[in-house]
Write a protein that holds these residues in place. Structure first.
Motif, PDB file in Angstrom:
ATOM      1  N   VAL A  12      52.449 -51.381  82.688  1.00 18.83           N
ATOM      2  CA  VAL A  12      53.266 -50.360  83.337  1.00 18.83           C
ATOM      3  C   VAL A  12      53.857 -49.516  82.212  1.00 18.83           C
ATOM      4  O   VAL A  12      54.563 -50.034  81.350  1.00 18.83           O
ATOM      5  CB  VAL A  12      54.398 -50.980  84.190  1.00 18.83           C
ATOM      6  CG1 VAL A  12      55.278 -49.890  84.774  1.00 18.83           C
ATOM      7  CG2 VAL A  12      53.828 -51.865  85.286  1.00 18.83           C
ATOM      8  N   LEU A  13      53.543 -48.230  82.201  1.00 16.44           N
ATOM      9  CA  LEU A  13      54.004 -47.370  81.120  1.00 16.44           C
ATOM     10  C   LEU A  13      55.408 -46.826  81.356  1.00 16.44           C
ATOM     11  O   LEU A  13      56.305 -47.043  80.543  1.00 16.44           O
ATOM     12  CB  LEU A  13      53.023 -46.203  80.912  1.00 16.44           C
ATOM     13  CG  LEU A  13      51.616 -46.589  80.483  1.00 16.44           C
ATOM     14  CD1 LEU A  13      50.720 -45.364  80.436  1.00 16.44           C
ATOM     15  CD2 LEU A  13      51.649 -47.271  79.120  1.00 16.44           C
ATOM     16  N   LYS A  14      55.590 -46.095  82.476  1.00 17.34           N
ATOM     17  CA  LYS A  14      56.879 -45.433  82.713  1.00 17.34           C
ATOM     18  C   LYS A  14      56.973 -45.028  84.175  1.00 17.34           C
ATOM     19  O   LYS A  14      55.976 -45.006  84.896  1.00 17.34           O
ATOM     20  CB  LYS A  14      56.995 -44.203  81.828  1.00 17.34           C
ATOM     21  CG  LYS A  14      55.906 -43.167  82.090  1.00 17.34           C
ATOM     22  CD  LYS A  14      56.001 -41.992  81.144  1.00 17.34           C
ATOM     23  CE  LYS A  14      54.883 -40.996  81.467  1.00 17.34           C
ATOM     24  NZ  LYS A  14      54.906 -39.833  80.655  1.00 17.34           N
ATOM     25  N   PRO A  15      58.195 -44.663  84.601  1.00 16.60           N
ATOM     26  CA  PRO A  15      58.352 -44.149  85.962  1.00 16.60           C
ATOM     27  C   PRO A  15      57.581 -42.837  86.130  1.00 16.60           C
ATOM     28  O   PRO A  15      57.389 -42.086  85.172  1.00 16.60           O
ATOM     29  CB  PRO A  15      59.858 -43.897  86.078  1.00 16.60           C
ATOM     30  CG  PRO A  15      60.473 -44.766  85.037  1.00 16.60           C
ATOM     31  CD  PRO A  15      59.478 -44.834  83.922  1.00 16.60           C
ATOM     32  N   HIS A  16      57.144 -42.595  87.361  1.00 19.58           N
ATOM     33  CA  HIS A  16      56.430 -41.361  87.694  1.00 19.58           C
ATOM     34  C   HIS A  16      57.074 -40.803  88.961  1.00 19.58           C
ATOM     35  O   HIS A  16      56.877 -41.346  90.051  1.00 19.58           O
ATOM     36  CB  HIS A  16      54.944 -41.647  87.905  1.00 19.58           C
ATOM     37  CG  HIS A  16      54.143 -40.447  88.287  1.00 19.58           C
ATOM     38  ND1 HIS A  16      53.748 -39.512  87.381  1.00 19.58           N
ATOM     39  CD2 HIS A  16      53.694 -40.032  89.500  1.00 19.58           C
ATOM     40  CE1 HIS A  16      53.062 -38.563  88.006  1.00 19.58           C
ATOM     41  NE2 HIS A  16      53.016 -38.862  89.295  1.00 19.58           N
ATOM     42  N   GLY A  17      57.845 -39.758  88.823  1.00 18.72           N
ATOM     43  CA  GLY A  17      58.529 -39.184  89.971  1.00 18.72           C
ATOM     44  C   GLY A  17      59.843 -39.882  90.243  1.00 18.72           C
ATOM     45  O   GLY A  17      60.340 -40.665  89.432  1.00 18.72           O
ATOM     46  N   LEU A  18      60.399 -39.609  91.425  1.00 21.11           N
ATOM     47  CA  LEU A  18      61.746 -40.091  91.764  1.00 21.11           C
ATOM     48  C   LEU A  18      61.763 -41.176  92.838  1.00 21.11           C
ATOM     49  O   LEU A  18      62.810 -41.702  93.161  1.00 21.11           O
ATOM     50  CB  LEU A  18      62.602 -38.915  92.236  1.00 21.11           C
ATOM     51  CG  LEU A  18      62.752 -37.767  91.241  1.00 21.11           C
ATOM     52  CD1 LEU A  18      63.484 -36.599  91.892  1.00 21.11           C
ATOM     53  CD2 LEU A  18      63.479 -38.238  90.001  1.00 21.11           C
ATOM     54  N   LYS A  19      60.592 -41.520  93.391  1.00 21.52           N
ATOM     55  CA  LYS A  19      60.552 -42.441  94.530  1.00 21.52           C
ATOM     56  C   LYS A  19      60.061 -43.839  94.166  1.00 21.52           C
ATOM     57  O   LYS A  19      59.641 -44.599  95.024  1.00 21.52           O
ATOM     58  CB  LYS A  19      59.682 -41.855  95.633  1.00 21.52           C
ATOM     59  CG  LYS A  19      60.251 -40.559  96.178  1.00 21.52           C
ATOM     60  CD  LYS A  19      59.396 -39.998  97.270  1.00 21.52           C
ATOM     61  CE  LYS A  19      59.994 -38.695  97.768  1.00 21.52           C
ATOM     62  NZ  LYS A  19      59.162 -38.040  98.758  1.00 21.52           N
TER      63      LYS A  19
END
Length: 171
Positions: A12-19
């Protein structure tokens, strides 16, 4: 679930978006079609925690994944940099002469002329090439995973036979 009974398929690299979606790096050795998975395990504090997949969008070696109960960018940030695993029992059996990277760790490597070289410590990806990594006479040796170098692999005896060119170990 024990980490030794699983194999790594990504990170898992990083968050993508806000949801709560995350960007995932998929390992090239991953045999499964990532988009069809229902659940995976994430390594957290030396333990494997199951995460159920709601939605996946695969683009090359990356995927955008929405896990159940990960509903905000903050939640997604908490699972960033965690390794993704699947049970080894879910992995298709490798064909004759082929192997998964984690299968050959600690296999003894034997050269036809030099004898025992050492044990495989890892399988490294260098561009399009896979390399066996082992220690021989106090130095790291990298052996390409292709013919003509590897002549045979005996999984039951945990041995890999190689035929290295003259002077290969002197480099």
């Amino acid at each position: 679930m024990n980490i030794d009974s699983c194999y790594k398929i990504g990170l898992v690299l990083k968050p993508h978006g806000l949801k709560g979606e995350v960007t995932v790096s998929i390992d090239p050795d991953t045999p499964n079609d990532f988009a069809t998975l229902d659940a995976v395990f994430l390594a957290s504090n030396e333990r494997l925690v199951p995460y159920f997949i709601q939605q996946v969008s695969v683009r090359g070696a990356k995927a955008f994944v929405k896990f159940e109960d990960v509903d905000s960018a903050e939640d997604a940030g908490k699972i960033s940099k965690q390794t993704i695993y699947l049970p080894k029992t879910a992995r298709p059996k490798s064909t004759r002469g082929e192997f998964y990277d984690d299968e050959v760790i600690d296999f003894e490597v034997i050269d036809e002329t030099s004898g025992v070289l050492g044990n495989v410590t890892e399988v490294m990806q260098a561009g399009a090439n896979r390399l066996l990594v082992l220690m021989h006479d106090g130095k790291e040796v990298l052996i390409p995973v292709n013919s003509p170098f590897i002549t045979s692999i005996n999984k039951s005896k945990k041995k890999i036979s190689v035929d290295l060119p003259e002077g290969f170990l002197d480099i």
